[in-house]
Design a protein around this motif. Sequence first.
Motif, PDB file in Angstrom:
ATOM      1  N   ASN A 184      31.141  17.027 104.858  1.00 16.49           N
ATOM      2  CA  ASN A 184      32.096  15.965 104.523  1.00 16.49           C
ATOM      3  C   ASN A 184      31.590  14.591 104.922  1.00 16.49           C
ATOM      4  O   ASN A 184      31.719  13.617 104.188  1.00 16.49           O
ATOM      5  CB  ASN A 184      33.439  16.230 105.210  1.00 16.49           C
ATOM      6  N   PHE A 185      30.980  14.527 106.125  1.00 12.32           N
ATOM      7  CA  PHE A 185      30.524  13.238 106.638  1.00 12.32           C
ATOM      8  C   PHE A 185      29.385  12.695 105.781  1.00 12.32           C
ATOM      9  O   PHE A 185      29.364  11.515 105.430  1.00 12.32           O
ATOM     10  CB  PHE A 185      30.075  13.386 108.088  1.00 12.32           C
ATOM     11  N   THR A 186      28.446  13.562 105.413  1.00 12.94           N
ATOM     12  CA  THR A 186      27.299  13.098 104.628  1.00 12.94           C
ATOM     13  C   THR A 186      27.741  12.657 103.242  1.00 12.94           C
ATOM     14  O   THR A 186      27.236  11.677 102.695  1.00 12.94           O
ATOM     15  CB  THR A 186      26.249  14.218 104.511  1.00 12.94           C
ATOM     16  N   LEU A 187      28.714  13.387 102.664  1.00 14.40           N
ATOM     17  CA  LEU A 187      29.197  13.016 101.335  1.00 14.40           C
ATOM     18  C   LEU A 187      29.900  11.667 101.361  1.00 14.40           C
ATOM     19  O   LEU A 187      29.613  10.803 100.541  1.00 14.40           O
ATOM     20  CB  LEU A 187      30.169  14.086 100.817  1.00 14.40           C
ATOM     21  N   GLU A 188      30.851  11.530 102.312  1.00 11.53           N
ATOM     22  CA  GLU A 188      31.611  10.280 102.359  1.00 11.53           C
ATOM     23  C   GLU A 188      31.778   9.820 103.802  1.00 11.53           C
ATOM     24  O   GLU A 188      32.816  10.064 104.413  1.00 11.53           O
ATOM     25  CB  GLU A 188      32.969  10.478 101.695  1.00 11.53           C
ATOM     26  N   PRO A 189      30.758   9.141 104.329  1.00 15.53           N
ATOM     27  CA  PRO A 189      30.767   8.774 105.745  1.00 15.53           C
ATOM     28  C   PRO A 189      32.000   7.946 106.148  1.00 15.53           C
ATOM     29  O   PRO A 189      32.617   8.218 107.175  1.00 15.53           O
ATOM     30  CB  PRO A 189      29.492   7.974 105.930  1.00 15.53           C
ATOM     31  N   GLN A 190      32.356   6.969 105.306  1.00 18.03           N
ATOM     32  CA  GLN A 190      33.453   6.070 105.692  1.00 18.03           C
ATOM     33  C   GLN A 190      34.786   6.784 105.773  1.00 18.03           C
ATOM     34  O   GLN A 190      35.660   6.401 106.538  1.00 18.03           O
ATOM     35  CB  GLN A 190      33.548   4.898 104.704  1.00 18.03           C
ATOM     36  N   LYS A 191      34.938   7.830 104.965  1.00 18.59           N
ATOM     37  CA  LYS A 191      36.204   8.550 104.933  1.00 18.59           C
ATOM     38  C   LYS A 191      36.393   9.351 106.222  1.00 18.59           C
ATOM     39  O   LYS A 191      37.491   9.450 106.767  1.00 18.59           O
ATOM     40  CB  LYS A 191      36.208   9.500 103.729  1.00 18.59           C
ATOM     41  N   VAL A 192      35.288   9.950 106.699  1.00 15.16           N
ATOM     42  CA  VAL A 192      35.387  10.799 107.890  1.00 15.16           C
ATOM     43  C   VAL A 192      35.356   9.962 109.158  1.00 15.16           C
ATOM     44  O   VAL A 192      36.089  10.222 110.114  1.00 15.16           O
ATOM     45  CB  VAL A 192      34.242  11.837 107.891  1.00 15.16           C
TER      46      VAL A 192
ATOM     47  N   PRO B 261      25.034   4.835 105.739  1.00 21.15           N
ATOM     48  CA  PRO B 261      25.286   4.497 104.336  1.00 21.15           C
ATOM     49  C   PRO B 261      25.650   5.736 103.514  1.00 21.15           C
ATOM     50  O   PRO B 261      25.267   6.846 103.866  1.00 21.15           O
ATOM     51  CB  PRO B 261      23.951   3.913 103.866  1.00 21.15           C
ATOM     52  N   ALA B 262      26.390   5.540 102.431  1.00 26.32           N
ATOM     53  CA  ALA B 262      26.822   6.658 101.582  1.00 26.32           C
ATOM     54  C   ALA B 262      25.702   7.017 100.623  1.00 26.32           C
ATOM     55  O   ALA B 262      25.721   6.672  99.453  1.00 26.32           O
ATOM     56  CB  ALA B 262      28.088   6.277 100.826  1.00 26.32           C
ATOM     57  N   VAL B 263      24.690   7.715 101.125  1.00 25.45           N
ATOM     58  CA  VAL B 263      23.516   8.048 100.316  1.00 25.45           C
ATOM     59  C   VAL B 263      23.806   9.202  99.373  1.00 25.45           C
ATOM     60  O   VAL B 263      23.348   9.227  98.237  1.00 25.45           O
ATOM     61  CB  VAL B 263      22.327   8.418 101.240  1.00 25.45           C
ATOM     62  N   MET B 264      24.575  10.169  99.862  1.00 25.61           N
ATOM     63  CA  MET B 264      24.726  11.424  99.127  1.00 25.61           C
ATOM     64  C   MET B 264      26.019  11.507  98.329  1.00 25.61           C
ATOM     65  O   MET B 264      26.323  12.561  97.780  1.00 25.61           O
ATOM     66  CB  MET B 264      24.666  12.600 100.105  1.00 25.61           C
ATOM     67  N   THR B 265      26.800  10.435  98.283  1.00 25.74           N
ATOM     68  CA  THR B 265      28.102  10.499  97.615  1.00 25.74           C
ATOM     69  C   THR B 265      27.959  10.983  96.170  1.00 25.74           C
ATOM     70  O   THR B 265      27.091  10.495  95.440  1.00 25.74           O
ATOM     71  CB  THR B 265      28.772   9.107  97.636  1.00 25.74           C
TER      72      THR B 265
ATOM     73  N   GLU C 172      23.505  19.080  96.560  1.00 26.63           N
ATOM     74  CA  GLU C 172      22.308  18.691  97.309  1.00 26.63           C
ATOM     75  C   GLU C 172      22.639  18.512  98.796  1.00 26.63           C
ATOM     76  O   GLU C 172      21.843  18.863  99.667  1.00 26.63           O
ATOM     77  CB  GLU C 172      21.726  17.417  96.711  1.00 26.63           C
ATOM     78  N   THR C 173      23.844  17.962  99.074  1.00 32.94           N
ATOM     79  CA  THR C 173      24.264  17.806 100.457  1.00 32.94           C
ATOM     80  C   THR C 173      24.317  19.160 101.156  1.00 32.94           C
ATOM     81  O   THR C 173      23.830  19.307 102.287  1.00 32.94           O
ATOM     82  CB  THR C 173      25.664  17.147 100.510  1.00 32.94           C
ATOM     83  N   ALA C 174      24.882  20.152 100.457  1.00 35.05           N
ATOM     84  CA  ALA C 174      24.976  21.490 101.048  1.00 35.05           C
ATOM     85  C   ALA C 174      23.584  22.045 101.356  1.00 35.05           C
ATOM     86  O   ALA C 174      23.377  22.729 102.362  1.00 35.05           O
ATOM     87  CB  ALA C 174      25.722  22.429 100.111  1.00 35.05           C
ATOM     88  N   LYS C 175      22.610  21.726 100.474  1.00 34.29           N
ATOM     89  CA  LYS C 175      21.243  22.208 100.713  1.00 34.29           C
ATOM     90  C   LYS C 175      20.636  21.542 101.947  1.00 34.29           C
ATOM     91  O   LYS C 175      19.905  22.172 102.721  1.00 34.29           O
ATOM     92  CB  LYS C 175      20.373  21.944  99.482  1.00 34.29           C
TER      93      LYS C 175
END
Lengths: 403, 210
Positions: free
Chosen positions: B132-140, B147-151, B156-159
């Motif tokens: 969750n954090f990697t997908l949407e850092p600001q939300k968590v 930075p929101a690199v993986m949004t 790919e985030t799961a990998k």
Amino acid sequence: MIGRIGRWIEDRAHLSDLWRSQMVEYKVPKNLTFPYAFGIMALVAFAIQVISGIFLTMYYQPDVNRAFDSVNYTIMKEVPFMWLIRQVHAAGANFFLAVVYLHIFTGIYYNAYKKPRELTWIVGWLIYFVLLTTALTGYLLPWGQLSYWGMVVTAEIPTSIDSAPIIGELKIGETISLWMKGGYEIGQITLGRFFGLHIWLLPLILLVLVSLHLYLVRAAGISNPEGVEIDKKKEGVPFHPYITLKEGAYVMGYLAVFFFFVFFHMSHFLPADNYDPADPFKTPAHIAPEWYLLAYYTIFRSIPDKFLGFVAFNLVLLLLLLLPFLDFSPIRSARKRPLFLVMFIVLVISSMALTVLGTMPPTPTNAMLGLLFTAGLFSFFLALPIISLVEWGWYKARGGSQT
Amino acid sequence: MIKTVFFTGITLAFFYILWFNNFFAHRERYEMPAQYVKIAEDVKSYAKEGKQLFEQNCQACHSVRYDAVYISSVQANPKLKTLQEKYGKVLPRDVYEAVFYEDLNALKESFGKVPPDLSTIYLVKGKEYLFNFTLEPQKVLPGTSMPAVMTGRPEETAKIVAYLKSVAEPPPEEKSKRVLMGVGTIAYLVVMGVLIWLWRSRVLKRMGLH
């Protein structure tokens, strides 16, 4: 060949005589219950800690820059089977304290602290105290976030003496706090002295105290669940094989449970937050001591005044030490003392509730509950002299007989 | 009898709460769709791909020291190889931070702090939080400098999470070895306990003590 060497040694050391006199001719009551095995379990736990600890010192580096990596990389990943040794040591510490707590409560239940065993109790109390210090110093060594911040909080506790009216001026608390940390912040000096204490001084003190404790148990004889002293010549059973085999089987069961935790359930003994390296600039959300200190922590936290809180939790330790003198009743064992049994249940429930409350956030309701159970804990100690007086009355009325 | 049941029960309940499931203490939980859980768990199939994704998306700022993965500018520095010959692939933290002070300080200047090393992050945060954090850092974690690199790229985030798991945890074959060891140890102890008990009954019968 081996038989001849054995005989050669036997002719000179007379070990079989020692075995016979100390193990076979040593008579104990036949009716010892399961909780009596907590003593030997604690001894086994101590041995496990010493052995696993020696292996850990071979790879651990007491250096603030390398401690975390030496634990989490060298020990957990690089060296074969060191992960097992670390898990044994971490789970072992928790089990050691758990068994010691069970041993203490067993002693209270059967009144095993009464004459002639007061000294056994006092030495046992010292073991408990040194054990808590050992656990506390060892907790800092992995240098994770919990290690670091747990020690920040612990080192703050003595400073609450300084909020006392007159003695506060002397700044005793701050001095103690500085001694603990070795400076104004937790750093290399703290880690160095805690490492030294944890691997050398405290275990050696423990070794001496445990030997003394065992000697005193032998000197006074094992207490009896029924609270009567047996006539050892007529009623006793030989310690070996009667007790050794019975408790040997129990110890195997204990180790089976222990290794279940070591292999399959380490998430509590190696908590997630401690896999984060110590960072003085990042305060974690929840800082609480380990479970074995939580009851004291809750007492400290529930009482609004810092100094009174400090006094209260130290008073619990002191009252525990003075237990043999608070309880001067001629009747022994909760089995024969209904009033004592009621207060014992109050003690058990209060101390468990205080421990669980320590894991919860400090809301006003929890603080009230904390005060309530603190009162419960103290009521046990305060009730003991009263119960003793009442029981002296019964004892005299019955003409000095126990039942 | 009642007393035995009561004290045994209350002791077991107490340690269950402390060591297994403390339903009195609140813990934050994060949701993670089942199909991504499957990817993040499957270290065998996705860790390698995850590592490549990590190198493309994360390595500019984050290191994974326990896997000898350092931030890109360090990785390109010829000094690294010399140091690794001397200290081993995993450089000691003090050596790493002292020699590559300038690279780390540059990151500190742009983000406010040195982005953390991610060697053990999987053990600290767990897959749900990391996902969750990697997908949407600001939300968590509102206000974070990550930075929101993986949004918008959950798979790919799961990998990447699978890769981090592979670094933090022992490899699957090692894990199954440990399970076998555990079962063996416990079985041995239980059998020994039973044998001691049976032997004791025999000895006591012979001694007339039963």
